[in-house]
Design an enzyme around this catalytic site. Structure first.
Site, PDB file in Angstrom:
ATOM      1  N   SER A  16     -48.634  37.262  42.763  1.00 31.48           N
ATOM      2  CA  SER A  16     -47.704  35.972  42.480  1.00 31.48           C
ATOM      3  C   SER A  16     -47.364  35.785  43.920  1.00 31.48           C
ATOM      4  O   SER A  16     -46.405  34.724  44.424  1.00 31.48           O
ATOM      5  CB  SER A  16     -46.194  37.126  42.571  1.00 31.48           C
ATOM      6  OG  SER A  16     -46.556  38.386  42.844  1.00 31.48           O
ATOM      7  N   GLY A  56     -47.467  38.766  38.843  1.00 32.68           N
ATOM      8  CA  GLY A  56     -48.106  40.610  37.953  1.00 32.68           C
ATOM      9  C   GLY A  56     -48.698  40.652  37.827  1.00 32.68           C
ATOM     10  O   GLY A  56     -49.677  41.779  36.963  1.00 32.68           O
ATOM     11  N   HIS A  67     -42.439  39.741  48.752  1.00 37.70           N
ATOM     12  CA  HIS A  67     -42.514  38.173  49.005  1.00 37.70           C
ATOM     13  C   HIS A  67     -42.012  37.395  50.129  1.00 37.70           C
ATOM     14  O   HIS A  67     -40.909  37.321  50.346  1.00 37.70           O
ATOM     15  CB  HIS A  67     -42.795  37.431  47.641  1.00 37.70           C
ATOM     16  CG  HIS A  67     -43.138  38.310  46.245  1.00 37.70           C
ATOM     17  ND1 HIS A  67     -42.341  39.262  46.108  1.00 37.70           N
ATOM     18  CD2 HIS A  67     -43.924  38.092  45.980  1.00 37.70           C
ATOM     19  CE1 HIS A  67     -43.024  39.360  44.547  1.00 37.70           C
ATOM     20  NE2 HIS A  67     -44.014  38.725  44.576  1.00 37.70           N
ATOM     21  N   ASP A 104     -36.424  41.039  48.156  1.00 35.30           N
ATOM     22  CA  ASP A 104     -37.035  41.651  47.865  1.00 35.30           C
ATOM     23  C   ASP A 104     -37.638  42.631  49.014  1.00 35.30           C
ATOM     24  O   ASP A 104     -38.868  43.840  48.722  1.00 35.30           O
ATOM     25  CB  ASP A 104     -38.121  41.475  46.409  1.00 35.30           C
ATOM     26  CG  ASP A 104     -39.466  40.866  46.567  1.00 35.30           C
ATOM     27  OD1 ASP A 104     -39.541  40.612  48.248  1.00 35.30           O
ATOM     28  OD2 ASP A 104     -39.964  39.635  46.055  1.00 35.30           O
ATOM     29  N   ASN A 123     -50.742  43.879  43.095  1.00 32.94           N
ATOM     30  CA  ASN A 123     -50.078  44.476  41.669  1.00 32.94           C
ATOM     31  C   ASN A 123     -50.883  45.964  41.892  1.00 32.94           C
ATOM     32  O   ASN A 123     -50.984  46.536  40.984  1.00 32.94           O
ATOM     33  CB  ASN A 123     -49.718  43.823  41.065  1.00 32.94           C
ATOM     34  CG  ASN A 123     -49.297  42.075  40.998  1.00 32.94           C
ATOM     35  OD1 ASN A 123     -47.937  42.751  42.024  1.00 32.94           O
ATOM     36  ND2 ASN A 123     -49.862  41.247  41.158  1.00 32.94           N
TER      37      ASN A 123
END
Length: 205
Positions: free
Chosen positions: A28, A65, A180, A177, A96
């Protein structure tokens, strides 16, 4: 004789002007997660390189992801779908794996395999490293963060130690979040990694 020399100079100029293709391969962080079009890593890097007079196309190949296992699994499919073989890949995977507490040894093996696969196809590789969250424990952090320099050294490729350098733990440069980058954060990332990318492009020339 003069025509021969002129033709040689024209050939050299054509080679120098030949556009290079950079593949931004990762998760991502490469995919521009929740960012407006044109503000992700690949488009911002391409815009910045072109502003410096470089004939470069940056192709984004990030999938939100993706673990290192999934990144390795789609490698041949991505390359088969490209019109031009990339000259340089910026490889960013493993975040991840870390967030899910997966084995650093598995991530290391996968990233090593991806590097070897790109090199076997004649593609220059630069690894963009990642750091681990402290709450995973000191032993995990050490093993995870060591995998990137280890793979880079074993394969003789360049390492950019931390892809989120200058953005991690900076709320004004992140999405809500806290993980990011926002568009301004991506700009910081591009500026930080730019010298390393330019060194790799110069080595290709």
């Amino acid at each position: 004789m003069m025509l021969g020399v002129g033709a040689l100079f024209m050939s050299q100029a054509a080679m120098a002007a030949k556009p290079l293709t950079v593949l931004a391969y990762g998760d991502s962080l490469m995919a521009g997660y929740q960012l407006p079009p044109g503000t992700g890593f690949a488009p911002q890097l391409e815009k910045t390189l072109k502003a410096k007079g470089r004939a470069v196309t940056v192709v984004g190949a990030g999938v939100s992801g993706d673990t290192s296992t999934q990144g390795k699994a789609r490698l041949n499919w991505v390359l088969a779908g490209m019109k031009t073989k990339p000259d340089l890949v910026i490889l960013e995977l493993g975040a991840n794996d870390m967030l899910r507490g997966q084995s650093p040894a598995t991530a290391r093996a996968n990233i090593d395999g991806i590097v070897k696969a790109f090199k076997a196809k004649g593609v220059r590789v630069m690894i963009a490293g990642m750091r681990a969250s402290p709450n995973l424990g000191a032993a995990y952090v050490r093993e995870f963060e060591a995998l990137y320099p280890a793979v880079a050294k074993a394969n003789g490729v360049a390492l950019y130690p931390f892809f989120l350098d200058g953005v991690a733990a900076q709320p004004k440069l992140q999405l809500a979040d806290g993980m990011h980058p926002n568009p301004k954060g991506v700009t910081v990332m591009v500026q930080r990694i730019l010298p390393a990318v330019e060194r790799e492009l110069d080595a290709i020339r």
